[in-house]
Scaffold this motif. Sequence first.
Motif, PDB file in Angstrom:
ATOM      1  N   THR A 134      -4.344  34.145  21.865  1.00 57.43           N
ATOM      2  CA  THR A 134      -3.651  35.429  22.002  1.00 57.43           C
ATOM      3  C   THR A 134      -2.985  35.468  23.371  1.00 57.43           C
ATOM      4  OG1 THR A 134      -5.543  36.489  23.021  1.00 57.43           O
ATOM      5  CG2 THR A 134      -5.416  36.586  20.630  1.00 57.43           C
ATOM      6  N   LYS A 146       9.883  37.611  38.913  1.00 59.15           N
ATOM      7  CA  LYS A 146       8.713  36.824  38.505  1.00 59.15           C
ATOM      8  C   LYS A 146       7.796  36.604  39.698  1.00 59.15           C
ATOM      9  CE  LYS A 146      10.848  33.526  36.309  1.00 59.15           C
ATOM     10  NZ  LYS A 146      11.073  32.168  35.850  1.00 59.15           N
ATOM     11  N   HIS A 201      -8.082  28.503  17.017  1.00 57.51           N
ATOM     12  CA  HIS A 201      -7.058  29.408  16.498  1.00 57.51           C
ATOM     13  C   HIS A 201      -5.970  29.562  17.557  1.00 57.51           C
ATOM     14  CE1 HIS A 201      -8.124  32.688  19.231  1.00 57.51           C
ATOM     15  NE2 HIS A 201      -9.345  32.196  19.134  1.00 57.51           N
ATOM     16  N   ASP A 202      -4.801  30.065  17.172  1.00 58.50           N
ATOM     17  CA  ASP A 202      -3.754  30.268  18.163  1.00 58.50           C
ATOM     18  C   ASP A 202      -4.249  31.213  19.250  1.00 58.50           C
ATOM     19  OD1 ASP A 202      -2.028  28.654  16.840  1.00 58.50           O
ATOM     20  OD2 ASP A 202      -1.034  30.273  15.745  1.00 58.50           O
ATOM     21  N   PRO A 234       0.056  35.619  36.280  1.00 54.69           N
ATOM     22  CA  PRO A 234       0.303  35.080  34.932  1.00 54.69           C
ATOM     23  C   PRO A 234       1.309  35.895  34.126  1.00 54.69           C
ATOM     24  CG  PRO A 234      -1.950  35.907  35.143  1.00 54.69           C
ATOM     25  CD  PRO A 234      -1.373  35.871  36.504  1.00 54.69           C
ATOM     26  N   ALA A 235       1.494  37.183  34.473  1.00 54.54           N
ATOM     27  CA  ALA A 235       2.437  38.012  33.711  1.00 54.54           C
ATOM     28  C   ALA A 235       3.831  37.379  33.726  1.00 54.54           C
ATOM     29  CB  ALA A 235       2.492  39.413  34.299  1.00 54.54           C
ATOM     30  N   ALA A 236       4.197  36.765  34.851  1.00 57.55           N
ATOM     31  CA  ALA A 236       5.520  36.157  34.979  1.00 57.55           C
ATOM     32  C   ALA A 236       5.668  34.979  34.017  1.00 57.55           C
ATOM     33  CB  ALA A 236       5.747  35.704  36.414  1.00 57.55           C
ATOM     34  N   GLU A 275      -3.896  32.028  34.547  1.00 56.67           N
ATOM     35  CA  GLU A 275      -4.551  32.515  35.753  1.00 56.67           C
ATOM     36  C   GLU A 275      -5.352  31.386  36.404  1.00 56.67           C
ATOM     37  OE1 GLU A 275      -5.643  36.460  36.349  1.00 56.67           O
ATOM     38  OE2 GLU A 275      -5.243  35.432  38.235  1.00 56.67           O
ATOM     39  N   GLU A 303      10.270  34.881  26.409  1.00 58.87           N
ATOM     40  CA  GLU A 303      11.706  34.617  26.372  1.00 58.87           C
ATOM     41  C   GLU A 303      11.979  33.367  25.544  1.00 58.87           C
ATOM     42  OE1 GLU A 303      14.505  36.337  28.193  1.00 58.87           O
ATOM     43  OE2 GLU A 303      12.913  37.761  27.710  1.00 58.87           O
ATOM     44  N   ALA A 344      -8.866  17.216   7.036  1.00 60.04           N
ATOM     45  CA  ALA A 344      -8.774  18.586   6.532  1.00 60.04           C
ATOM     46  C   ALA A 344     -10.026  19.391   6.852  1.00 60.04           C
ATOM     47  CB  ALA A 344      -8.533  18.578   5.032  1.00 60.04           C
ATOM     48  N   MET A 345     -11.128  18.721   7.066  1.00 60.33           N
ATOM     49  CA  MET A 345     -12.356  19.451   7.356  1.00 60.33           C
ATOM     50  C   MET A 345     -12.270  20.164   8.703  1.00 60.33           C
ATOM     51  SD  MET A 345     -14.406  19.230   4.924  1.00 60.33           S
ATOM     52  CE  MET A 345     -16.042  19.609   5.563  1.00 60.33           C
ATOM     53  N   ARG A 395      -2.424  43.410  40.362  1.00 62.18           N
ATOM     54  CA  ARG A 395      -3.477  42.408  40.247  1.00 62.18           C
ATOM     55  C   ARG A 395      -3.609  41.529  41.488  1.00 62.18           C
ATOM     56  NH1 ARG A 395      -1.312  42.682  35.141  1.00 62.18           N
ATOM     57  NH2 ARG A 395       0.242  41.180  35.779  1.00 62.18           N
ATOM     58  N   TYR A 414       5.956  36.200  30.516  1.00 62.77           N
ATOM     59  CA  TYR A 414       7.311  36.722  30.329  1.00 62.77           C
ATOM     60  C   TYR A 414       8.245  35.591  29.899  1.00 62.77           C
ATOM     61  CZ  TYR A 414      11.875  38.626  31.663  1.00 62.77           C
ATOM     62  OH  TYR A 414      13.180  39.029  31.668  1.00 62.77           O
ATOM     63  N   GLU A 415       8.158  34.445  30.582  1.00 66.15           N
ATOM     64  CA  GLU A 415       9.005  33.296  30.236  1.00 66.15           C
ATOM     65  C   GLU A 415       8.632  32.724  28.867  1.00 66.15           C
ATOM     66  OE1 GLU A 415      11.703  32.230  31.395  1.00 66.15           O
ATOM     67  OE2 GLU A 415      11.734  33.461  33.200  1.00 66.15           O
ATOM     68  N   MET A 434      -7.357  19.383   0.026  1.00 69.94           N
ATOM     69  CA  MET A 434      -8.556  20.146   0.379  1.00 69.94           C
ATOM     70  C   MET A 434      -8.298  20.980   1.630  1.00 69.94           C
ATOM     71  SD  MET A 434     -12.404  18.635   0.229  1.00 69.94           S
ATOM     72  CE  MET A 434     -12.507  18.476   1.972  1.00 69.94           C
ATOM     73  N   LYS A 438      -2.866  34.261  29.147  1.00 70.12           N
ATOM     74  CA  LYS A 438      -2.848  34.754  30.529  1.00 70.12           C
ATOM     75  C   LYS A 438      -4.052  34.244  31.302  1.00 70.12           C
ATOM     76  CE  LYS A 438      -0.409  39.161  30.780  1.00 70.12           C
ATOM     77  NZ  LYS A 438      -0.628  40.599  30.896  1.00 70.12           N
ATOM     78  N   ASP A 451       2.966  45.325  35.502  1.00 73.05           N
ATOM     79  CA  ASP A 451       3.018  44.046  36.194  1.00 73.05           C
ATOM     80  C   ASP A 451       3.521  44.128  37.628  1.00 73.05           C
ATOM     81  OD1 ASP A 451       2.047  42.689  34.015  1.00 73.05           O
ATOM     82  OD2 ASP A 451       4.029  42.462  33.132  1.00 73.05           O
ATOM     83  N   PRO A 506      -7.636  22.575   9.371  1.00 74.97           N
ATOM     84  CA  PRO A 506      -7.032  23.088   8.152  1.00 74.97           C
ATOM     85  C   PRO A 506      -5.514  23.175   8.258  1.00 74.97           C
ATOM     86  CG  PRO A 506      -8.114  24.844   9.386  1.00 74.97           C
ATOM     87  CD  PRO A 506      -8.481  23.561  10.035  1.00 74.97           C
ATOM     88  N   GLN A 515      -9.136  24.057   3.916  1.00 77.04           N
ATOM     89  CA  GLN A 515     -10.218  25.008   4.170  1.00 77.04           C
ATOM     90  C   GLN A 515      -9.624  26.378   4.450  1.00 77.04           C
ATOM     91  OE1 GLN A 515     -12.386  24.258   7.703  1.00 77.04           O
ATOM     92  NE2 GLN A 515     -14.300  25.022   6.875  1.00 77.04           N
ATOM     93  N   LEU A 566     -11.539  35.320  12.863  1.00 74.99           N
ATOM     94  CA  LEU A 566     -10.893  34.951  14.119  1.00 74.99           C
ATOM     95  C   LEU A 566     -11.262  35.972  15.188  1.00 74.99           C
ATOM     96  CD1 LEU A 566      -7.361  33.958  12.810  1.00 74.99           C
ATOM     97  CD2 LEU A 566      -9.269  32.471  13.389  1.00 74.99           C
ATOM     98  N   MET A 594       5.708  39.658  40.412  1.00 79.39           N
ATOM     99  CA  MET A 594       4.785  40.181  39.406  1.00 79.39           C
ATOM    100  C   MET A 594       3.340  40.094  39.883  1.00 79.39           C
ATOM    101  SD  MET A 594       6.195  39.338  35.654  1.00 79.39           S
ATOM    102  CE  MET A 594       7.694  40.146  35.099  1.00 79.39           C
TER     103      MET A 594
END
Lengths: 324, 148
Positions: free
Chosen positions: B22, A145, B19-20, B68-70, B31, B77, B2-3, A116, B73-74, A1, B27, A187, B6, A3, A10, A148
């Motif tokens: 982004t 790093k 969800h994964d 957080p950009a650093a 932060e 990588e 499963a409910m 930033r 970046y890792e 099952m 970031k 950055d 998923p 979903q 998303l 940045m």
Amino acid sequence: MIQEVNPEDLPENQEEEQPAEVLPDDTPIDLEEEFKASNVQEVLDKLDQELIGLAPIKQRIREIAALLLVDRARQQMNLTTETPTLHMCFTGNPGTGKTTVAMRMAEILHRLEYVRQGHLVAVTRDDLVGQYIGHTAPKTKEVLKKAMGGVLFIDEAYYLYRPENERDYGQEAIEILLQVMENNRDDLVVILAGYKEKMDRFFQSNPGMRSRIAHHLDFPDYGENELMEIAKMMMRDLNYEFSPEAEEAFREYIQRRMQMPHFANARSVRNAIDRARLRQANRLFAGDTKNLKKQDLKTIEPEDIRASSVFQEGVPDPDPALSQ
Amino acid sequence: MAMTNPGSRITQGTFSFLHDLTDDEIKAQVEYCLSQGWAVNVEFTDDPHPRNTYWEMWGLPMFDVKDPAAILYEVNECRKAFPHHYIRVTGFDSTRGWETPRLSFIVNRPTEEEPGFRLIRTEDEGRTIRYTIQPYVTEEKPENERYR
């Protein structure tokens, strides 16, 4: 099952769909308001007050601030703007304020939301280049790093490139630097600094570096009057003052010192003041120690300045760190 | 199972039922870690067993990074080097009394579909049954050859 997850549910896929709203051409925009809101004037004023002279540099900084501000306004109007490259190169003789301006630059760029965090990481060749194969890349990346979100200031950047040694690892650091300067433009901002001639030679052998740096700022040497102003400001900050004769003596000192080798502008002035303070302290101890007034502690007398070897022997004072 | 979850995705650490994340969301989380003064580090593994606590570290913990950009970046990588591994970001709080990870979340999954776990029942004395689980991927394949 299992979903089913509809990808359009998303959150990451939902915002993309709506097209950017097109604003009519006569939408009003108040640049003045924007300017005030960014508090940049405050930093620019501080720059004007605390840094004597350097008119071309201040002008350039104002131009950069204006560009960023207009860019931000354009963004609000949904006009496409490509992030401008703000990597810079500061050239000039020692003691002309390159590091100080770099520090201020980080603050200005932060206020304009170009970087930033707004911190400055100052490094030299040693911090970037490793000692054996495979050491350089991680070392350079580590520094990048840290920088940045702020400004990376590379002092005496030309030492990165050593043409006389073809196996020098500096080249590797330059390549990583170039890559990050290109790909991570949002950055960090890289500022290279150093003496003009050496910097020019560095750029000749690294054309890639030159083309990635949009702003070349040349720091002029200070004139005699500007150095006097700087001296007075340093004294004020330290809660000292020149007696009128001492001021005359110091002006003469600067005139003589400027002709001598290794003159380092504001830095030489700072060192001269430090040595004058040392001599003043010695003079106070040697004299009548019982009947001193507050005024005596504050005042630098001409003999504190004229005792310098600039007057006595016509050579610069030895490095205070080396003499006992 | 499963409910709420998923596709038998593994659910370890924070946000793992979502969800994964982004890159921008990652970031934003990093932060927060940095604003709390935590050292952020990147770890990876291809053994999804929940008792597999200590993952491999990607480089050293980043103690004096400000932006957080650093970190991202890792992470990228690491994604390049180990596209078929789980990767997580951990915020370590070194304050006395805590001295532990305060936040940990997955930022990379090896495959779209994760095979999940086999439930193994072992008959014991009397009618007792002992349960254990085993990830399907670890059954016959050694490290670095799973999820391909």
